[in-house]
Write an enzyme that holds these catalytic residues in place. Structure first.
Site, PDB file in Angstrom:
ATOM      1  N   GLN A 192      31.764  11.272 -31.608  1.00  0.00           N
ATOM      2  CA  GLN A 192      32.241  11.920 -32.824  1.00  0.00           C
ATOM      3  C   GLN A 192      31.522  11.377 -34.047  1.00  0.00           C
ATOM      4  O   GLN A 192      31.455  10.166 -34.262  1.00  0.00           O
ATOM      5  CB  GLN A 192      33.744  11.723 -32.992  1.00  0.00           C
ATOM      6  CG  GLN A 192      34.305  12.486 -34.190  1.00  0.00           C
ATOM      7  CD  GLN A 192      35.792  12.260 -34.394  1.00  0.00           C
ATOM      8  OE1 GLN A 192      36.263  11.143 -34.339  1.00  0.00           O
ATOM      9  NE2 GLN A 192      36.524  13.341 -34.609  1.00  0.00           N
TER      10      GLN A 192
ATOM     11  N   ASP B 115      31.369  17.270 -33.463  1.00  0.00           N
ATOM     12  CA  ASP B 115      32.345  17.289 -34.567  1.00  0.00           C
ATOM     13  C   ASP B 115      31.665  17.305 -35.940  1.00  0.00           C
ATOM     14  O   ASP B 115      32.058  16.572 -36.846  1.00  0.00           O
ATOM     15  CB  ASP B 115      33.296  16.098 -34.472  1.00  0.00           C
ATOM     16  CG  ASP B 115      34.157  16.148 -33.224  1.00  0.00           C
ATOM     17  OD1 ASP B 115      34.207  17.204 -32.580  1.00  0.00           O
ATOM     18  OD2 ASP B 115      34.785  15.128 -32.902  1.00  0.00           O
TER      19      ASP B 115
ATOM     20  N   ASP C  12      32.372  20.910 -29.951  1.00  0.00           N
ATOM     21  CA  ASP C  12      33.470  21.152 -30.902  1.00  0.00           C
ATOM     22  C   ASP C  12      32.999  20.956 -32.338  1.00  0.00           C
ATOM     23  O   ASP C  12      33.704  20.352 -33.155  1.00  0.00           O
ATOM     24  CB  ASP C  12      34.650  20.213 -30.618  1.00  0.00           C
ATOM     25  CG  ASP C  12      35.178  20.338 -29.208  1.00  0.00           C
ATOM     26  OD1 ASP C  12      35.030  21.418 -28.604  1.00  0.00           O
ATOM     27  OD2 ASP C  12      35.745  19.354 -28.694  1.00  0.00           O
TER      28      ASP C  12
ATOM     29  N   ARG D 282      37.488  26.453 -27.668  1.00  0.00           N
ATOM     30  CA  ARG D 282      38.564  25.967 -26.819  1.00  0.00           C
ATOM     31  C   ARG D 282      39.667  25.425 -27.725  1.00  0.00           C
ATOM     32  O   ARG D 282      39.408  25.030 -28.869  1.00  0.00           O
ATOM     33  CB  ARG D 282      38.064  24.889 -25.849  1.00  0.00           C
ATOM     34  CG  ARG D 282      37.488  23.629 -26.500  1.00  0.00           C
ATOM     35  CD  ARG D 282      37.113  22.618 -25.440  1.00  0.00           C
ATOM     36  NE  ARG D 282      36.537  21.396 -26.023  1.00  0.00           N
ATOM     37  CZ  ARG D 282      36.301  20.292 -25.320  1.00  0.00           C
ATOM     38  NH1 ARG D 282      36.576  20.248 -24.021  1.00  0.00           N
ATOM     39  NH2 ARG D 282      35.780  19.221 -25.903  1.00  0.00           N
TER      40      ARG D 282
ATOM     41  N   TRP E  58      42.010  23.008 -29.375  1.00  0.00           N
ATOM     42  CA  TRP E  58      42.387  21.620 -29.620  1.00  0.00           C
ATOM     43  C   TRP E  58      43.919  21.519 -29.597  1.00  0.00           C
ATOM     44  O   TRP E  58      44.487  20.593 -29.048  1.00  0.00           O
ATOM     45  CB  TRP E  58      41.818  21.162 -30.960  1.00  0.00           C
ATOM     46  CG  TRP E  58      42.106  19.732 -31.302  1.00  0.00           C
ATOM     47  CD1 TRP E  58      42.578  18.759 -30.472  1.00  0.00           C
ATOM     48  CD2 TRP E  58      41.916  19.116 -32.570  1.00  0.00           C
ATOM     49  NE1 TRP E  58      42.706  17.564 -31.147  1.00  0.00           N
ATOM     50  CE2 TRP E  58      42.301  17.764 -32.439  1.00  0.00           C
ATOM     51  CE3 TRP E  58      41.453  19.574 -33.809  1.00  0.00           C
ATOM     52  CZ2 TRP E  58      42.249  16.858 -33.504  1.00  0.00           C
ATOM     53  CZ3 TRP E  58      41.399  18.679 -34.866  1.00  0.00           C
ATOM     54  CH2 TRP E  58      41.796  17.341 -34.715  1.00  0.00           C
TER      55      TRP E  58
END
Length: 212
Positions: free
Chosen positions: A22, A45, A68, A124, A126
């Site tokens: 991240q 991220d 993501d 997707r 979270w």
């Protein structure tokens, strides 16, 4: 970034730490934020849009990342943006709060990928009430035919709202999408206007800020 009524134009915002897990490049934790003609660069991220009940608007931006790389619980409208995947993974991870009408809305965007990237999901959940919609977007062939992933949360298949409308490109394969996702009817897609998604007052501010 935590200041309401903030406008950023013509900037490059980058997390240069590389593929280390991240690594947020931009966290927008504020309401009524406009980001115009900016490049937001990172890996996992990249862009975190946080703050329940907040609304943000991105126009003519380039956003890149790996896993993501657009995530959070804010309501966000992306218009005319390029969304570039740097690895086989997931574009969005919305955590839209329950009873929030709009989550992530992508309109007139282009979904691209680095060379050798061939398996990317549109999103997707979270959180299980995630909402993400793509309208009039061009999807290259790196988008997986099934489109979406439940993140090993079968309950999200009943609570999340994932949809597309009038998209194009080799990555747009509506007949092969997961059966719990949606292809909007024209009448359903009509509600995704800037006034409805962002609110009438914020929409006026957006128009004024981009005209200067």
């Amino acid at each position: 970034m935590e200041g309401n009524d903030f406008i950023a134009k013509n900037l490059t915002i980058q997390n240069t730490s590389g593929p280390v897990g991240q690594a947020v490049a931009l966290n927008v934790n504020a309401n009524r934020v406009v980001i115009s003609n900016c490049s937001i660069l990172g890996n996992q991220d990249t862009l975190y849009t946080s703050g329940e009940g907040t609304k943000n608007y991105f126009k003519d931006c380039y956003i890149e990342g790996t896993t993501d790389f657009i995530f959070g619980d804010a309501t966000v409208l992306f218009e005319n943006c390029v969304i570039n995947s740097k690895s086989n993974s997931y574009i969005t991870a919305a955590s839209t709060p329950q009873n929030t009408e709009f989550g992530y809305v992508f309109k007139n965007c282009k979904l691209t990928a680095n060379e050798n990237v061939t398996e990317v999901y549109l999103g997707r959940p979270w959180r299980i009430f995630a909402k993400t919609v793509y309208i009039n977007c061009v999807m290259a062939n790196h988008i997986k035919p099934e489109g979406w992933h439940n993140w090993s949360k079968p309950e999200a298949e009943k609570t999340a709202f994932y949809a597309e409308y009038n998209c194009s490109g080799d990555g747009f394969q509506p007949a092969k999408r997961l059966n719990w996702s949606h292809q909007l009817k024209k009448s359903e897609a009509k509600k995704y206007t800037i006034e409805n998604v962002m609110g009438v007052n914020f929409s006026k501010l957006i128009i004024e800020s981009l005209s200067k």
